[in-house]
Design a protein around this motif. Structure first.
Motif, mmCIF file in Angstrom:
data_model
loop_
_atom_site.group_PDB
_atom_site.id
_atom_site.type_symbol
_atom_site.label_atom_id
_atom_site.label_comp_id
_atom_site.label_asym_id
_atom_site.label_seq_id
_atom_site.Cartn_x
_atom_site.Cartn_y
_atom_site.Cartn_z
ATOM 1 N N ARG A 190 0.819 -1.138 0.189
ATOM 2 C CA ARG A 190 -0.163 0.031 -0.062
ATOM 3 C C ARG A 190 0.853 1.380 -0.069
ATOM 4 N NH1 ARG A 190 -5.344 -0.344 3.714
ATOM 5 N NH2 ARG A 190 -6.195 -2.401 3.063
ATOM 6 N N GLU A 191 0.595 2.196 -0.804
ATOM 7 C CA GLU A 191 1.199 3.295 -0.612
ATOM 8 C C GLU A 191 0.833 4.238 0.508
ATOM 9 O OE1 GLU A 191 3.301 4.592 -2.727
ATOM 10 O OE2 GLU A 191 3.354 2.697 -4.028
ATOM 11 N N LEU A 192 1.930 4.912 1.070
ATOM 12 C CA LEU A 192 1.724 5.783 2.207
ATOM 13 C C LEU A 192 1.033 7.023 2.163
ATOM 14 C CD1 LEU A 192 5.422 5.363 3.561
ATOM 15 C CD2 LEU A 192 3.191 4.308 4.534
ATOM 16 N N PRO A 193 0.405 7.560 3.019
ATOM 17 C CA PRO A 193 -0.174 8.982 2.866
ATOM 18 C C PRO A 193 0.762 10.049 2.353
ATOM 19 C CG PRO A 193 -0.827 8.054 4.942
ATOM 20 C CD PRO A 193 0.332 7.200 4.125
ATOM 21 N N PRO A 194 0.110 11.051 1.516
ATOM 22 C CA PRO A 194 1.240 12.006 1.415
ATOM 23 C C PRO A 194 2.088 12.772 2.088
ATOM 24 C CG PRO A 194 -0.875 12.427 0.200
ATOM 25 C CD PRO A 194 -1.141 11.294 1.143
ATOM 26 N N GLU A 195 3.414 12.905 1.715
ATOM 27 C CA GLU A 195 4.374 13.280 3.141
ATOM 28 C C GLU A 195 4.293 14.998 3.245
ATOM 29 O OE1 GLU A 195 9.209 13.334 3.152
ATOM 30 O OE2 GLU A 195 8.195 11.429 2.584
ATOM 31 N N SER A 196 4.244 15.163 4.543
ATOM 32 C CA SER A 196 4.149 16.682 4.701
ATOM 33 C C SER A 196 5.627 17.018 5.221
ATOM 34 C CB SER A 196 3.391 16.854 6.041
ATOM 35 O OG SER A 196 3.572 18.240 6.552
ATOM 36 N N GLY A 197 6.096 18.050 4.786
ATOM 37 C CA GLY A 197 7.521 18.684 5.316
ATOM 38 C C GLY A 197 7.356 19.640 6.385
ATOM 39 N N GLU A 198 6.252 19.827 7.058
ATOM 40 C CA GLU A 198 6.241 20.912 8.026
ATOM 41 C C GLU A 198 6.824 20.670 9.375
ATOM 42 O OE1 GLU A 198 1.936 21.473 8.780
ATOM 43 O OE2 GLU A 198 1.559 22.415 7.124
ATOM 44 N N ALA A 199 6.916 19.384 9.657
ATOM 45 C CA ALA A 199 7.668 18.950 10.791
ATOM 46 C C ALA A 199 9.095 19.319 10.858
ATOM 47 C CB ALA A 199 7.511 17.389 11.400
ATOM 48 N N ARG A 200 9.797 18.899 9.647
ATOM 49 C CA ARG A 200 11.207 19.243 9.529
ATOM 50 C C ARG A 200 11.249 20.732 9.344
ATOM 51 N NH1 ARG A 200 14.684 20.807 5.502
ATOM 52 N NH2 ARG A 200 16.420 19.432 4.993
ATOM 53 N N ASP A 201 10.485 21.558 8.679
ATOM 54 C CA ASP A 201 10.691 23.011 8.772
ATOM 55 C C ASP A 201 10.411 23.614 10.247
ATOM 56 O OD1 ASP A 201 11.102 22.706 5.946
ATOM 57 O OD2 ASP A 201 8.926 23.326 5.699
ATOM 58 N N GLU A 202 9.582 23.110 11.013
ATOM 59 C CA GLU A 202 9.359 23.564 12.132
ATOM 60 C C GLU A 202 10.815 23.353 13.227
ATOM 61 O OE1 GLU A 202 5.650 23.037 14.079
ATOM 62 O OE2 GLU A 202 4.356 23.631 12.503
ATOM 63 N N TYR A 203 11.143 22.044 13.061
ATOM 64 C CA TYR A 203 12.103 21.580 13.811
ATOM 65 C C TYR A 203 13.610 22.576 13.618
ATOM 66 C CZ TYR A 203 15.613 18.308 15.774
ATOM 67 O OH TYR A 203 16.670 17.858 16.559
ATOM 68 N N ILE A 204 13.716 22.860 12.497
ATOM 69 C CA ILE A 204 14.872 23.787 12.040
ATOM 70 C C ILE A 204 14.880 25.083 12.538
ATOM 71 C CG2 ILE A 204 15.954 24.811 10.083
ATOM 72 C CD1 ILE A 204 15.512 22.340 8.208
ATOM 73 N N GLU A 205 13.676 25.659 12.659
ATOM 74 C CA GLU A 205 13.047 26.887 13.036
ATOM 75 C C GLU A 205 13.332 27.109 14.465
ATOM 76 O OE1 GLU A 205 12.868 29.767 11.376
ATOM 77 O OE2 GLU A 205 13.185 28.718 9.536
ATOM 78 N N ARG A 206 13.034 25.920 15.264
ATOM 79 C CA ARG A 206 13.199 25.907 16.623
ATOM 80 C C ARG A 206 14.665 26.297 16.961
ATOM 81 N NH1 ARG A 206 11.734 23.031 21.318
ATOM 82 N NH2 ARG A 206 13.635 22.059 22.482
ATOM 83 N N TYR A 207 15.632 25.806 16.599
ATOM 84 C CA TYR A 207 16.921 26.174 16.659
ATOM 85 C C TYR A 207 17.513 27.392 15.897
ATOM 86 C CZ TYR A 207 16.947 21.749 19.052
ATOM 87 O OH TYR A 207 16.398 21.036 20.148
ATOM 88 N N ALA A 208 17.039 27.879 14.895
ATOM 89 C CA ALA A 208 17.275 29.057 14.324
ATOM 90 C C ALA A 208 16.904 30.099 14.899
ATOM 91 C CB ALA A 208 16.668 29.121 12.750
ATOM 92 N N GLU A 209 15.632 30.241 15.625
ATOM 93 C CA GLU A 209 15.112 31.284 16.415
ATOM 94 C C GLU A 209 15.850 31.029 17.849
ATOM 95 O OE1 GLU A 209 10.848 30.699 16.721
ATOM 96 O OE2 GLU A 209 10.677 30.963 14.591
ATOM 97 N N PHE A 210 16.300 29.996 18.422
ATOM 98 C CA PHE A 210 16.874 30.198 19.660
ATOM 99 C C PHE A 210 18.206 30.684 19.687
ATOM 100 C CE2 PHE A 210 19.081 28.060 23.317
ATOM 101 C CZ PHE A 210 18.295 28.774 24.491
ATOM 102 N N PHE A 211 18.923 30.112 18.643
ATOM 103 C CA PHE A 211 20.440 30.500 18.549
ATOM 104 C C PHE A 211 20.392 31.510 17.226
ATOM 105 C CE2 PHE A 211 20.594 26.015 19.984
ATOM 106 C CZ PHE A 211 21.812 26.250 20.657
#
Length: 573
Positions: A190-211
Motif C-alpha cells: 500500500r502506498e503511504l499517505p502524502p508526505e508533509s514537510g512541516e515537521a522538518r521545517d518547524e524543527y529547523i526553525e526551533r533552533y534557528a530562532e533560539f540560536f
C-alpha cells in the motif's frame, strides 16, 4: 497450536511468531521477526491505550491526527529480501492508526525529536519507526503520547492491552482476517499517505530562532552524514547559523552508529575525511554527526590536526552550563565529572538507564519548583523538561532525546568563549569515559550475571565497604543483616578476583545496583556492567581520570575470549 480453532488466523500462520518487547525506550526486534501482523498488533494496542487516557495524561481521541515518521532503514517502508522479505513497517502502523479511528499523517523521514516536537506542539500522539543505533538487521518503533514518551508505568497496562488485541486477532477466522499465513497484509503493498514537510521545517526553525543571528560565523564543521536521517537538516541549520558545513561520508546503505560505543576504526575513518576536508577548505573546527534516527549526537574536536572524541555525557555537561540549567537529571551510567563541577548543586538523584527514567526525574524536579530543567544520557541524547530562556530567547520543552541541541550548544559555547571545542572540554573536571560492548550476548546469560553479582535483598541499591553501609531507595539507610553482610562480602571478593591489581585496579570500595552492577574502586575509577535493554548486548561503561585508562578498562572488559565480562559470565553459570 491446539488451543487455536483450526480455521483461525493463528492456526494458519506458517511461522512461529516472536513477540515484540519493550526495550530501554520503545520496541525493538530483528526485522525477520517483524511481520506486519506483529507490528500491527502492538501499534493498535498502544494507540487504543492512548485513547483510554485522559488528556492530562497524554490521551488522544478518535478522529484526531496521528503523526508518523521513520528513519532511513530500508525495512521502514519497503520489503528487504535479506531479512526474509519482511518490512513495510510504516504501512502496518498507518493501517493500525486507521483501524483505531485516527487520521494518520505521514511526516516522512525526519529525526525522532523533530517528530516529537511537531506532535507535542499539537497535543497529538505519534509513532517513530526506527531501530535507532542498533544494527541494520533490526528495527522497531517508539510511540509518544500527546504529552511525551511512554513511561515505564505505562508498560504493564500497554502489555495487557497487547495481549487482548493479539488474542482477538489470532482467533479471527482466517478467511475474514486481513493477514495471510506469513503475517503480511493480504491486500499487498500500500502506498503511504502524502508526505508533509512541516515537521522538518518547524524543527529547523526551533533552533534557528533560539540560536538567533550567526553565532557560528567563521567556523568550519565537517558533517559526517553516513545514513543519519537528520544529515541534511544538520548541514542546513549549521549554515543558517553562520558555519561552513562540509558534508562527508554520505552512505546509501544503513550504517549503525552507536554513540556509546565509538570504535577507533570509526574515528580513523572520520579522521581521513577531516584531513581531506582541511586540505580543500582550510582548518576544521569540529566534526558533527548523529546516530541513525538523529536523537544522539556525535562530536569530535580537533587538536593539532588530530580528532578527539568527547562522550555524550560530557556534551551534556557543556550544554547544561550553556543553557543555565538549575536542575539536571542523568542516569547512573553517566560520567561522574558532573559530581565534581559547577553543575553539582543542580544535580538531581541519578536514575536508571533509559529516557523514560530521565523524564520521570525531570518531572520530579519540576514539581520541586525548578525552572530550567534538563537531562541527558551517556549516549548524548539531550532532553529539556521545561522552557529554557537564554539571552532573551526561549526554547520550548522537548522531553525526548535530541542530538541537535547539544551539538549547536557546544559549538556556540566554544565560539562565545573564544576557544576551540577541545579547549572547552579541557575546562571540565578531568574525568574521562569509554563504553564498549559484546554483541550477540544472550539475555539469559546477562540476567544470570546480574543475579550473581547483586544482593538478594532488593531494597539495597548501593553498598560502601570498610565499614559496610547500605543505601536503599531515595537515599534511605538499610541496616545490614549478618546474611546480607556475608553475601556482599562474597560479591566484593568475586569482583576483586575479576578486576585485579594486574589489570591496574585498586580494591572495590563500593557497588551500585540502580541499573546493572556499577563498581567503584578505591582509586575513584568506575566499571559499570549492564545488559542492553534494546538488543542482545552486554555493555561496560568505564570512568577514569584520563582517557587512556578509561579505554584500557573498556578493552579489558570486552576482550575475547578471557576478558572480564566473559569471566563474569563463566562465574555466573
Amino acid at each position: 497450536m491446539a488451543d487455536w480453532p483450526f480455521d483461525s488466523l493463528r492456526a494458519r500462520l506458517d511461522y512461529e511468531p516472536v513477540e515484540l518487547r519493550f526495550g530501554t525506550s520503545g520496541r525493538r526486534g530483528e526485522v525477520r521477526h517483524l511481520s506486519q501482523l506483529e507490528v500491527y498488533i502492538n501499534a493498535l494496542a498502544e494507540i487504543e491505550y492512548l485513547q483510554s487516557l485522559p488528556p492530562g495524561e497524554g490521551g488522544t481521541r478518535r478522529g484526531a491526527p496521528f503523526y508518523i515518521a521513520c528513519d532511513l532503514r530500508p525495512s521502514c517502508t519497503r520489503r528487504v529480501a535479506e531479512q526474509g522479505g519482511r518490512g513495510e513497517i510504516v504501512q502496518a502502523v498507518v493501517r493500525a492508526a486507521l483501524d483505531a479511528g485516527m487520521r494518520p499523517v505521514n511526516l516522512g523521514r525526519i529525526p525522532t525529536p523533530a517528530l516529537a516536537h511537531y506532535a507535542l506542539a499539537r497535543a497529538c500522539g505519534s509513532v517513530m519507526v526506527t531501530g535507532s543505533h542498533i544494527p541494520f538487521d533490526r528495527n522497531g518503533y517508539k510511540l509518544n503520547t500527546a504529552r511525551g514518551e511512554l513511561l515505564k508505568k505505562d508498560e504493564a497496562p500497554v502489555n495487557e492491552r497487547v495481549a487482548r488485541v493479539r488474542a482477538a486477532l489470532y482467533r479471527q477466522p482466517f478467511d475474514a482476517s486481513p493477514f495471510d499465513g506469513r503475517g503480511d497484509f493480504k491486500a499487498g503493498h500500500r502506498e503511504l499517505p502524502p508526505e508533509s514537510g512541516e515537521a522538518r521545517d518547524e524543527y529547523i526553525e526551533r533552533y534557528a530562532e533560539f540560536f538567533a543571528g550567526r553565532p557560528l560565523l567563521g567556523m568550519r564543521v565537517l558533517c559526517y552524514q553516513h545514513s543519519a536521517v537528520g544529515r541534511d537538516i544538520l548541514v542546513e541549520i549549521l549554515e543558517r547559523l553562520g558555519a561552513r558545513a562540509i558534508a562527508a561520508g554520505r552512505s546509501g546503505t544503513f550504517v549503525p552508529i552507536d554513540t556509546e560505543n565509538v570504535q577507533d576504526e570509526l574515528v580513523a575513518a572520520i579522521q581521513g575525511m577531516a584531513d581531506r576536508a582541511a586540505a580543500e577548505h582550510g582548518p576544521i573546527d569540529a566534526v558533527a554527526s548523529t546516530d541513525g534516527d538523529s536523537d544522539r549526537p556525535l562530536l569530535l574536536g580537533i587538536e593539532a590536526g588530530r580528532l578527539l572524541f568527547f562522550g555524550g555525557d560530557l556534551l551534556g555537561m557543556v550544554t547544561a552550563e550553556f543553557l543555565g540549567a538549575d536542575a539536571v537529571v542523568v542516569p547512573v551510567s553517566c560520567n561522574d565529572a558532573i559530581d565534581r563541577g559547577s553543575l553539582r548543586p543542580a544535580l538531581e538523584p541519578r536514575t536508571r538507564i533509559g529516557s523514560p527514567y530521565v523524564i520521570e526525574g525531570m518531572e520530579r524536579a519540576r514539581r520541586k519548583g525548578r525552572r530550567a530543567v534538563c537531562g541527558w544520557e551517556a549516549n548524548g541524547g539531550f532532553l529539556t523538561g521545561s522552557a529554557i530562556t537564554r539571552a532573551g530567547r526561549t526554547l520550548s520543552p522537548l522531553p525526548t532525546r535530541d542530538a541537535l541541541l547539544p551539538l549547536l550548544a557546544v559549538l556556540a559555547a566554544a565560539r562565545e568563549r573564544g576557544c576551540g571545542v577541545a579547549g572547552l572540554f579541557a575546562r571540565l573536571p578531568q574525568r574521562r569515559s569509554r563504553a564498549a560492548l559484546i554483541r550477540d550476548f544472550p539475555r539469559p546469560a546477562s540476567a544470570a550475571m546480574m543475579r550473581r553479582f547483586s544482593p538478594t535483598d532488593e531494597r539495597v541499591r548501593e553498598a560502601a565497604f570498610d565499614p559496610l553501609s547500605l543505601t536503599g531507595e531515595e537515599g534511605g539507610i538499610v541496616a545490614p543483616s549478618p546474611s546480607a553482610a556475608s553475601e556482599l562480602g562474597r560479591i566484593r571478593e568475586e569482583l576483586q578476583r575479576l578486576f585485579t591489581p594486574e589489570l591496574g585496579f585498586s580494591p572495590v570500595a563500593g557497588i551500585n545496583w540502580i541499573d546493572g552492577v556499577r563498581v567503584l574502586f578505591a582509586s575513584g575509577e568506575v566499571a559499570h556492567v549492564r545488559p542492553s535493554g534494546n538488543a542482545d548486548e552486554l555493555r561496560i561503561y568505564a570512568v577514569a581520570d584520563d582517557q587512556a585508562r578509561a579505554d584500557a578498562i573498556a578493552r579489558a572488559g570486552v576482550a575475547e575470549p578471557d576478558g572480564i565480562l566473559r569471566r563474569m559470565e563463566r562465574m555466573a553459570c
